[in-house]
Design a protein around this motif. Structure first.
Motif, PDB file in Angstrom:
ATOM      1  N   UNK A  12      15.191 -40.632 -62.138  1.00  0.00           N
ATOM      2  CA  UNK A  12      14.491 -41.154 -60.965  1.00  0.00           C
ATOM      3  C   UNK A  12      13.124 -40.516 -60.719  1.00  0.00           C
ATOM      4  N   UNK A  13      12.759 -39.522 -61.489  1.00  0.00           N
ATOM      5  CA  UNK A  13      11.571 -38.728 -61.191  1.00  0.00           C
ATOM      6  C   UNK A  13      10.279 -39.534 -61.243  1.00  0.00           C
ATOM      7  N   UNK A  14      10.130 -40.419 -62.189  1.00  0.00           N
ATOM      8  CA  UNK A  14       8.904 -41.237 -62.241  1.00  0.00           C
ATOM      9  C   UNK A  14       8.720 -42.030 -60.962  1.00  0.00           C
ATOM     10  N   UNK A  15       9.775 -42.627 -60.497  1.00  0.00           N
ATOM     11  CA  UNK A  15       9.732 -43.408 -59.266  1.00  0.00           C
ATOM     12  C   UNK A  15       9.466 -42.520 -58.058  1.00  0.00           C
ATOM     13  N   UNK A  16      10.071 -41.339 -58.020  1.00  0.00           N
ATOM     14  CA  UNK A  16       9.879 -40.417 -56.901  1.00  0.00           C
ATOM     15  C   UNK A  16       8.429 -39.974 -56.814  1.00  0.00           C
ATOM     16  N   UNK A  17       7.829 -39.649 -57.949  1.00  0.00           N
ATOM     17  CA  UNK A  17       6.424 -39.227 -57.939  1.00  0.00           C
ATOM     18  C   UNK A  17       5.497 -40.347 -57.475  1.00  0.00           C
ATOM     19  N   UNK A  47      20.378 -24.513 -53.977  1.00  0.00           N
ATOM     20  CA  UNK A  47      20.798 -25.528 -54.952  1.00  0.00           C
ATOM     21  C   UNK A  47      22.314 -25.616 -55.075  1.00  0.00           C
ATOM     22  N   UNK A  48      23.028 -25.304 -53.992  1.00  0.00           N
ATOM     23  CA  UNK A  48      24.481 -25.211 -54.027  1.00  0.00           C
ATOM     24  C   UNK A  48      25.190 -26.518 -54.369  1.00  0.00           C
ATOM     25  N   UNK A  49      24.552 -27.648 -54.166  1.00  0.00           N
ATOM     26  CA  UNK A  49      25.208 -28.947 -54.375  1.00  0.00           C
ATOM     27  C   UNK A  49      25.128 -29.448 -55.814  1.00  0.00           C
ATOM     28  N   UNK A  50      24.458 -28.732 -56.718  1.00  0.00           N
ATOM     29  CA  UNK A  50      24.239 -29.241 -58.086  1.00  0.00           C
ATOM     30  C   UNK A  50      25.554 -29.552 -58.786  1.00  0.00           C
ATOM     31  N   UNK A  51      26.464 -28.609 -58.847  1.00  0.00           N
ATOM     32  CA  UNK A  51      27.708 -28.836 -59.593  1.00  0.00           C
ATOM     33  C   UNK A  51      28.552 -29.931 -58.970  1.00  0.00           C
ATOM     34  N   UNK A  62      17.421 -32.954 -60.917  1.00  0.00           N
ATOM     35  CA  UNK A  62      16.105 -32.366 -60.744  1.00  0.00           C
ATOM     36  C   UNK A  62      15.882 -32.115 -59.265  1.00  0.00           C
ATOM     37  N   UNK A  63      15.155 -31.038 -58.966  1.00  0.00           N
ATOM     38  CA  UNK A  63      14.867 -30.692 -57.579  1.00  0.00           C
ATOM     39  C   UNK A  63      13.511 -31.254 -57.173  1.00  0.00           C
ATOM     40  N   UNK A  64      13.455 -31.848 -55.987  1.00  0.00           N
ATOM     41  CA  UNK A  64      12.208 -32.368 -55.426  1.00  0.00           C
ATOM     42  C   UNK A  64      11.968 -31.618 -54.120  1.00  0.00           C
ATOM     43  N   UNK A  65      10.924 -30.792 -54.109  1.00  0.00           N
ATOM     44  CA  UNK A  65      10.564 -30.048 -52.901  1.00  0.00           C
ATOM     45  C   UNK A  65       9.593 -30.877 -52.081  1.00  0.00           C
ATOM     46  N   UNK A  66       9.830 -30.938 -50.778  1.00  0.00           N
ATOM     47  CA  UNK A  66       8.938 -31.700 -49.903  1.00  0.00           C
ATOM     48  C   UNK A  66       8.859 -31.010 -48.548  1.00  0.00           C
ATOM     49  N   UNK A 119       6.451 -30.535 -54.918  1.00  0.00           N
ATOM     50  CA  UNK A 119       6.581 -30.414 -56.364  1.00  0.00           C
ATOM     51  C   UNK A 119       7.928 -30.942 -56.825  1.00  0.00           C
ATOM     52  N   UNK A 120       8.002 -31.229 -58.116  1.00  0.00           N
ATOM     53  CA  UNK A 120       9.226 -31.658 -58.780  1.00  0.00           C
ATOM     54  C   UNK A 120       9.496 -30.621 -59.863  1.00  0.00           C
ATOM     55  N   UNK A 121      10.722 -30.140 -59.944  1.00  0.00           N
ATOM     56  CA  UNK A 121      11.014 -29.080 -60.909  1.00  0.00           C
ATOM     57  C   UNK A 121      12.433 -29.181 -61.438  1.00  0.00           C
TER      58      UNK A 121
END
Length: 164
Positions: A12-17, A47-51, A62-66, A119-121
């Motif tokens: 989804x990162x392309x769309x998010x950017x 990032x506790x929800x990743x797993x 991927x993490x999206x900081x806003x 940022x996206x990371x």
């Protein structure tokens, strides 16, 4: 401005950017919005929800900081309890001040624009808890609501629960 992080699939990162983060989730009241957490000093808590999210079939998150304004109202609470409406800065302070912040979430009842994204990371894919916070050492519930048929290890867990 309060900094939050939203976890999304890498596809989804392309769309998010380009267009920002859509309000695709539903809150407890049926409001459209998105789930996130404040950026905290602890990487593990942020990032506790990743797993847990990876259990749903997403391969790479991927993490999206806003950033959102400090006075913007958001819903905050533990995922299994009622959420309260607070300004975003107070919601971040509430989570940061908890003795055990595992299981908390923030729901923003709107979409995030591309201009608000900081940022996206990449994010560590094995961070966080599975099933529920403090689940380590507990036997999983074998009922069909908690453990979907076909889920990895489901048959073994059900056999163990039946005493076979």
């Amino acid at each position: 401005m309060t900094m939050f992080v939203h976890l999304t699939a890498a596809k989804n990162i392309r769309s998010v950017r380009r267009a920002g983060i859509g309000a695709r989730s539903r809150g407890r009241d049926g409001l459209p919005g998105l789930f996130c957490l404040p950026v905290l000093p602890s990487y593990q808590l942020t990032h506790q929800w990743v797993r847990e999210l990876k259990r749903g079939g997403r391969r790479t998150l991927t993490a999206v900081d806003f950033r959102v304004p400090d006075d913007e109202p958001v819903f905050v609470g533990h995922y299994g309890q009622e959420h309260e409406l607070l300004p975003s800065a107070e919601a971040a302070a509430l989570i940061a001040g908890c003795d055990d912040a595992r299981g908390y979430e923030v729901f923003i009842p709107r979409a995030i624009t591309a201009k608000e994204i900081h940022r996206v990371r990449a994010v560590n894919q094995v961070t966080g808890w599975r099933y529920m916070p403090k689940a380590h050492g507990r036997r999983p519930c074998p009922c069909p609501c908690c453990l979907a048929p076909g889920e990895y290890g489901a048959a073994r867990i059900r056999r163990a629960a039946m005493g076979a």
